[in-house]
Design a protein around this motif. Structure first.
Motif, PDB file in Angstrom:
ATOM      1  N   MET A 232     -37.836  -1.927  18.136  1.00  0.00           N
ATOM      2  CA  MET A 232     -38.522  -0.936  18.962  1.00  0.00           C
ATOM      3  C   MET A 232     -39.166   0.101  18.055  1.00  0.00           C
ATOM      4  O   MET A 232     -38.664   0.352  16.953  1.00  0.00           O
ATOM      5  CB  MET A 232     -37.540  -0.225  19.906  1.00  0.00           C
ATOM      6  N   THR A 233     -40.218   0.720  18.516  1.00  0.00           N
ATOM      7  CA  THR A 233     -40.746   1.877  17.809  1.00  0.00           C
ATOM      8  C   THR A 233     -39.865   3.076  18.129  1.00  0.00           C
ATOM      9  O   THR A 233     -39.055   3.042  19.078  1.00  0.00           O
ATOM     10  CB  THR A 233     -42.180   2.188  18.246  1.00  0.00           C
TER      11      THR A 233
ATOM     12  N   GLN B 285     -40.854   5.780  19.397  1.00  0.00           N
ATOM     13  CA  GLN B 285     -41.270   6.264  20.714  1.00  0.00           C
ATOM     14  C   GLN B 285     -40.612   5.457  21.831  1.00  0.00           C
ATOM     15  O   GLN B 285     -40.166   6.015  22.844  1.00  0.00           O
ATOM     16  CB  GLN B 285     -42.814   6.190  20.840  1.00  0.00           C
ATOM     17  N   GLU B 286     -40.534   4.147  21.644  1.00  0.00           N
ATOM     18  CA  GLU B 286     -39.903   3.285  22.658  1.00  0.00           C
ATOM     19  C   GLU B 286     -38.412   3.566  22.763  1.00  0.00           C
ATOM     20  O   GLU B 286     -37.858   3.624  23.869  1.00  0.00           O
ATOM     21  CB  GLU B 286     -40.145   1.817  22.307  1.00  0.00           C
ATOM     22  N   ASP B 287     -37.762   3.750  21.610  1.00  0.00           N
ATOM     23  CA  ASP B 287     -36.328   4.020  21.636  1.00  0.00           C
ATOM     24  C   ASP B 287     -36.045   5.397  22.223  1.00  0.00           C
ATOM     25  O   ASP B 287     -35.068   5.576  22.964  1.00  0.00           O
ATOM     26  CB  ASP B 287     -35.751   3.929  20.224  1.00  0.00           C
ATOM     27  N   HIS B 288     -36.886   6.359  21.905  1.00  0.00           N
ATOM     28  CA  HIS B 288     -36.725   7.717  22.453  1.00  0.00           C
ATOM     29  C   HIS B 288     -36.865   7.678  23.977  1.00  0.00           C
ATOM     30  O   HIS B 288     -36.072   8.295  24.702  1.00  0.00           O
ATOM     31  CB  HIS B 288     -37.773   8.635  21.835  1.00  0.00           C
ATOM     32  N   LYS B 289     -37.845   6.934  24.462  1.00  0.00           N
ATOM     33  CA  LYS B 289     -38.041   6.802  25.909  1.00  0.00           C
ATOM     34  C   LYS B 289     -36.835   6.133  26.552  1.00  0.00           C
ATOM     35  O   LYS B 289     -36.381   6.535  27.638  1.00  0.00           O
ATOM     36  CB  LYS B 289     -39.309   5.992  26.192  1.00  0.00           C
ATOM     37  N   ARG B 290     -36.282   5.109  25.890  1.00  0.00           N
ATOM     38  CA  ARG B 290     -35.084   4.440  26.400  1.00  0.00           C
ATOM     39  C   ARG B 290     -33.916   5.416  26.505  1.00  0.00           C
ATOM     40  O   ARG B 290     -33.160   5.421  27.484  1.00  0.00           O
ATOM     41  CB  ARG B 290     -34.713   3.279  25.462  1.00  0.00           C
TER      42      ARG B 290
ATOM     43  N   THR C 229     -39.538  12.835  19.110  1.00  0.00           N
ATOM     44  CA  THR C 229     -39.552  11.469  18.580  1.00  0.00           C
ATOM     45  C   THR C 229     -39.490  11.401  17.055  1.00  0.00           C
ATOM     46  O   THR C 229     -39.086  10.384  16.493  1.00  0.00           O
ATOM     47  CB  THR C 229     -40.813  10.721  19.051  1.00  0.00           C
TER      48      THR C 229
END
Length: 457
Positions: A34-35, A37-42, A325
């Motif tokens: 994951m990027t 940003q993707e992990d932060h959103k998760r 992020t």
């Protein structure tokens, strides 16, 4: 009448081989990619948060510029009391260990994250030993690799990079100052012509040794790397839970494993090992010092938010910045809550309690000037954390800063076990090394030889 043959699966189960076959049939899944940003959103989704507040901008011309006005810097002046138990009991010296455990639990759950109970073992290998000269001092420089056992998840490999340099003519084990930094083959960058000696040369001049550990060999410094490194290895390539450890605790874990090795090295006096770092590695240094009571002294350079700076201060970098992020991976996922919907006021702990966890051991808080380094780090916020940690040091029979008045630049406060100095330079510990080494000499110098027993008359 012939009996039906026993099914293969049943036969394997009866002979104890089914689990082995299953493991062979189902190889471990590769680390989740994951990027940041993707992990932060998760993580926001796990916390049931739609969005967080925007962090401050380091550009003073920005409409969202970081606050540098002292009159607006303390919206939450009331700090958690480190000397009051959760049940309201006043802490005595006898109760400090219990109170310390309460504070650590809050930091584990809400700020830095929990280290797994059973982390993999580390096997240290000396990959090179060289006789060198640093300045005019003959030394023995060792390159080491700490191989982390990955047998439980072979798809992630962690090899901790470390160098150890000690005086070649030492008569016995010596104190060592370990830095979170980049590995320059043990020597460090050459000092500028006509300039002061490097910090390594200054350490060697005292007859001590130094070590440099590479934090990113333990854990990557980005959110995309959280499924690899030591965090990813322990999670078998899966993303973190909300209270799992972040990079700061991972780097501190790596430093503790280096200290494990020093306890086996006859060149090192493992009871006289200090930890030093700058900026994000200053954060890692104070986290290391706070959690691992074996470290004898700390030199905490410009650590700012997430380090020695009070979270409740609105000056320079804020909780919202660290929760974004670019930096959230340093902390537990739960920390993000305090950038929305909660605020820094809701944190159960603050940086003064991180300093207090170092007690009764000595720690020097270092920072650069407002004019050169800037206000992002918040020199006063770190000084205030030192002031607020003083009651714990006093409880344990030690001295603190001895004043609540912010000192003039280049004034060293080193009479107590909490020390502070703001130098005139920028984002570096360089100008404060002489002060730190003089301070450290009080605690790390060679113990006096025991007097021979007096003969009975």
């Amino acid at each position: 009448m012939r009996r039906s043959p026993v099914p293969v699966a049943v036969a394997l189960l009866l002979t104890g081989h089914l689990s082995a076959v299953s493991r062979a049939a189902d190889p471990p899944k590769p680390p989740v990619k994951m990027t940041a940003q993707e992990d932060h959103k998760r993580m926001l989704e796990l916390l049931k948060i739609k969005e967080i507040r925007r962090g401050a901008d380091g550009n003073p011309k920005s409409a969202n510029a970081a606050n540098l006005d002292e009159s607006k810097a303390n919206p939450y002046p009331d700090l958690p009391d480190p000397l009051v138990m959760k049940d309201g009991t006043k802490v005595t010296a006898a109760l400090w260990a219990k109170r310390r455990a309460e504070i650590i639990e809050d930091f584990d759950r809400e700020v830095y994250g929990r280290v797994p109970k059973n982390t993999p073992k580390v096997k240290w290998e000396v990959t090179a030993t060289e006789k060198q000269t640093v300045g005019d001092v003959p030394v023995v420089a060792k390159k080491l690799v700490g191989h982390v056992d990955n047998s439980a998840y072979p798809l992630v490999t962690v090899d901790i990079q470390l160098t150890l340099t000690t005086p070649a003519d030492a008569k016995g084990p010596v104190p060592v100052i370990m830095e979170f930094g980049f590995n320059f083959g043990g020597k460090g960058p050459a000092p500028k012509a006509g300039g002061p000696p490097s910090w390594q040369q200054q350490v060697l001049a005292k007859g001590w040794g130094y070590a440099i550990i590479t934090p990113t060999s333990v854990q990557a410094d980005n959110g995309a790397g959280l499924t690899t490194g030591i965090i990813g290895l322990c999670n078998r390539g899966q993303p973190r839970a909300v209270d799992d450890w972040g990079a700061l605790r991972a780097w501190a874990w790596g430093a503790s494993r280096a200290l494990d090795h020093f306890e086996t090295d006859p060149a090192v006096d493992a009871k006289r090992v200090g930890i030093e770092g700058l900026s994000r590695y200053g954060k890692a240094a104070i986290v290391t010092m706070a959690y691992d009571e074996r470290f004898a002294i700390g030199f905490i350079g410009s650590s700012g938010a997430g380090g020695a700076k009070l979270h409740r201060r609105d000056y320079g970098e804020k909780v919202e910045n660290v929760a974004g992020t670019g930096e959230y991976h340093w902390m537990a996922g739960n920390y993000i809550k305090y950038a929305g919907p909660l605020t820094a006021k809701d944190l159960p702990v603050d940086a003064h309690e991180l300093v207090a966890l170092c007690a009764p051991r000595p720690v020097l808080i270092s920072v650069g000037s407002l004019q050169v380094e800037g206000g992002w780090i918040d020199a006063r916020g770190m000084f205030m954390a030192g002031v607020a940690a003083e009651p714990v040091y006093k409880l344990l029979g030690k001295k603190g800063l001895g004043t609540s008045e912010f000192p003039a630049q280049e004034t060293a406060l080193t009479d107590g076990e909490i020390a502070f100095r703001q130098h005139a330079g920028g984002h570096t510990t360089g100008p404060n090394w002489p002060t730190f080494l003089k301070f450290a000499d009080r605690y790390l110098k060679e113990p006096a030889a025991p007097k021979p027993p007096t003969a009975d008359k």
